[in-house]
Design an enzyme around this catalytic site. Structure first.
Site, mmCIF file in Angstrom:
data_model
loop_
_atom_site.group_PDB
_atom_site.id
_atom_site.type_symbol
_atom_site.label_atom_id
_atom_site.label_comp_id
_atom_site.label_asym_id
_atom_site.label_seq_id
_atom_site.Cartn_x
_atom_site.Cartn_y
_atom_site.Cartn_z
ATOM 1 N N ASP A 59 -1.893 102.166 58.553
ATOM 2 C CA ASP A 59 -3.113 102.911 58.201
ATOM 3 C C ASP A 59 -3.124 103.518 56.793
ATOM 4 O O ASP A 59 -2.120 104.084 56.354
ATOM 5 C CB ASP A 59 -3.302 104.109 59.141
ATOM 6 C CG ASP A 59 -3.018 103.788 60.585
ATOM 7 O OD1 ASP A 59 -2.926 102.615 60.939
ATOM 8 O OD2 ASP A 59 -2.880 104.747 61.360
ATOM 9 N N SER A 119 -0.492 109.327 61.039
ATOM 10 C CA SER A 119 -1.691 109.379 60.177
ATOM 11 C C SER A 119 -2.316 110.760 60.052
ATOM 12 O O SER A 119 -2.140 111.623 60.915
ATOM 13 C CB SER A 119 -2.727 108.388 60.694
ATOM 14 O OG SER A 119 -2.291 107.099 60.365
HETATM 15 N N1 DQQ Z 1 -1.248 104.460 63.512
HETATM 16 C C1 DQQ Z 1 -2.262 104.624 64.509
HETATM 17 C C2 DQQ Z 1 -2.528 106.094 64.459
HETATM 18 C C3 DQQ Z 1 -1.178 106.661 64.282
HETATM 19 C C4 DQQ Z 1 -0.547 105.703 63.322
HETATM 20 C C5 DQQ Z 1 -3.475 103.791 64.244
HETATM 21 C C6 DQQ Z 1 0.923 105.464 63.543
HETATM 22 O O1 DQQ Z 1 -3.172 106.588 65.604
HETATM 23 O O2 DQQ Z 1 -1.198 107.986 63.777
HETATM 24 O O3 DQQ Z 1 -3.156 102.541 63.732
HETATM 25 O O4 DQQ Z 1 1.434 104.596 62.559
#
Ligand code: DQQ
Length: 504
Positions: A59, A119
């Site tokens: 992300d 994230s």
């Molecule tokens: N990736 C998810 C999020 C999380 C992160 C979404 C973990 O919800 O915080 O792709 O790498």
């Protein structure tokens, strides 16, 4: 739609190329997919899209413009090209095109984030300094929300970040402790209180978007009423909540409040489907209530998607210098884990896009930021080509794994289009794309592009269209199909995708 030629054909942009253009009938020079570049070739790294020098990315996090410098942070594994050891990678740019990698901004190091810095977002506080809210996976494997500040706010590149000892600033009280994450960019209400939203799941596995308020951005209290909840998926992820102008394309600061001229967008990813959806509505800031206008029920199948294909975890920010809202997202460009590890990287970001509310007030519109046009060179221009049914027109270009393609198809005899019927799944383009594929003949279509194709066309990605008549006009089914990729390892849901575009 302009009426001129009927084009039941495919235009092909092969992977391997010379500096020339060739037109063929149905026969192409032979070159099998076995001759493709080795997996570890630099040829497969992107030139237009953001990616770190090596290893795994997912992300985009905390995009922000600060003192003329664009920052992008991202979920990053510094050790390998697979999802693990998640930190916040950090790069900066002055033009959104050329990026300089900086040291990692957030490492797992404290009891409140020792198992991962997941994230989050950046918010510019009243003094003008960006502040990060992010999810930490703590000693017990639970999710908490943490805050981080630039170590030296006068460093023009904000290289180092500090995580105060008083973290976490939000804990998953009353919710599933492992499903509580991704705090959004904060906004300030007319009452002077900061707000943010966080994704959560309750004990019945229903999704919530929780609202928090704070006087100082450090002490947060959860509001009784969530901003949104849904039963259409379990967890939701990477919420983004921002205002859009009902007049024109200018973006708005995230704290722009309710007025006749403003609507709000609530965007989130559905964990069960790995797609981003958005709702447009009125945010009544006195009551902290969001009233969606563009959906009729709690069923994501009728909700607008933010985009199609491999696109997830998007996150936007307001570019105060150019008065635009810019959106980033993760493209899960990956192979099997052993292949990713062998080639040394996995995951890219979309090219940054300006996003605004369409004139009808019902859908968002997006376009790559203007700065990306500076990447255009070696123009290949082909005008007015007529290709007959079953033919392939082949365009071989110099650096063919990176191409920015603009193509116009002009169709005649639209009256030939088949009347849409339930078989074509007007409400479910993905199923229509899957069942019809690129080879089932129709009255108008399939026509379109084969990109990243081997010369024998054994391997390719198809982007193609079909035109149907509807009771109110026409509908164009747009599909992408990656099932002919040589070494794909994508979840089934990314292999074929589509959308109906309605034309009155
Ligand atoms: N990736 C998810 C999020 C999380 C992160 C979404 C973990 O919800 O915080 O792709 O790498």
């Amino acid at each position: 739609m302009a009426s001129r030629w009927l084009f039941p054909f495919l235009l092909c942009l092969p992977v391997l190329g010379k500096d020339e253009i060739e037109t063929h009938g149905s026969s192409l020079p032979t070159r099998s997919s076995e001759d493709s570049f080795p997996l570890t070739s630099k040829q497969y790294r992107t030139a237009f899209h953001f990616q770190p020098p090596e290893n795994w990315l997912n992300d985009p996090n905390g995009p922000v413009l600060h003192n003329g410098v664009y920052h992008i942070f991202y979920q990053y594994n510094p050790y390998s090209a697979e999802w693990a050891n998640i930190t916040w990678g950090h790069s900066i740019s002055s033009d959104l095109v050329n990026w300089t990698p900086l040291p990692i901004a957030l490492w797992p190091s404290e009891p409140f984030d020792i198992h991962g810095c997941w994230s989050g977002s950046a918010t510019i506080l009243s003094g003008g300094t960006p502040t990060i809210l992010y999810t930490g996976i703590d000693l017990n494997g639970n999710s908490v929300q943490n805050i981080a500040f630039p170590k030296n706010p006068s460093d023009p590149f904000l290289r180092e970040w500090v995580k105060p000892h008083y973290n976490p600033v939000m804990v998953p009280d009353g919710f599933n402790a492992t499903q509580f994450r991704d705090p959004a960019t904060g906004w300030m209400g007319k009452d002077g209180l900061w707000r943010t939203v966080v994704c959560a799941e309750d004990f019945e596995r229903r999704a919530w978007i929780l609202l928090y308020r704070s006087e100082d951005f450090v002490h947060w209290t959860r509001a009784e009423k969530p901003l949104f909840r849904t039963k259409t998926s379990t967890m939701v992820e990477c919420v983004d909540f921002f205002p859009v102008s009902v007049k024109g394309k200018n973006g708005l600061d995230t704290s722009t409040m309710d007025s006749e001229e403003v609507k709000h967008v609530l965007k989130f990813g559905l964990f069960d489907y790995l797609h981003d959806y958005y709702l447009i509505g009125k945010y009544l800031d006195d009551e902290d209530e969001f009233v969606p206008e563009n959906i009729s029920g709690d069923d994501h199948r009728s909700w607008p998607r933010y985009d199609y294909g491999s696109f997830y975890a998007s996150k936007s920010f307001f570019d105060a210098e150019k008065k635009r809202r810019i959106s980033w997202a993760w493209v899960n460009e990956s192979d099997t884990i052993p292949d990713d590890v062998a080639k040394g990287w996995a995951g890219v970001l979309i090219v940054p896009r300006t996003v605004w509310l369409g004139e009808d007030g019902k859908i968002l519109q997006q376009w790559p930021v203007k700065e990306l046009e500076s990447l255009r060179r070696d123009l290949v221009e082909i005008k007015e080509v007529e290709i007959n049914e079953g033919e392939v027109f082949s365009v071989l270009v110099n650096n063919p794994s990176q191409a920015d393609v603009e193509v116009e198809f002009e169709l005649s005899e639209l009256e030939q289009a088949q009347l849409i019927n339930s078989k074509w799944h007007l409400d479910d383009a993905q199923t229509a794309c899957n069942e019809l594929g690129a080879s089932v003949p129709g009255a108008i279509g399939p026509f379109g592009l084969l990109v990243l194709a081997s010369h024998d066309l054994e391997e390719h990605t198809a982007i193609f269209f079909r035109v149907f008549r509807t009771p109110n006009g026409h509908a164009v089914l747009m599909c992408s199909d990656q099932r002919r990729l040589h070494r794909y390892h994508l979840p089934e849901i990314f292999l074929y995708e589509g959308n109906y575009i309605h034309i009155p």
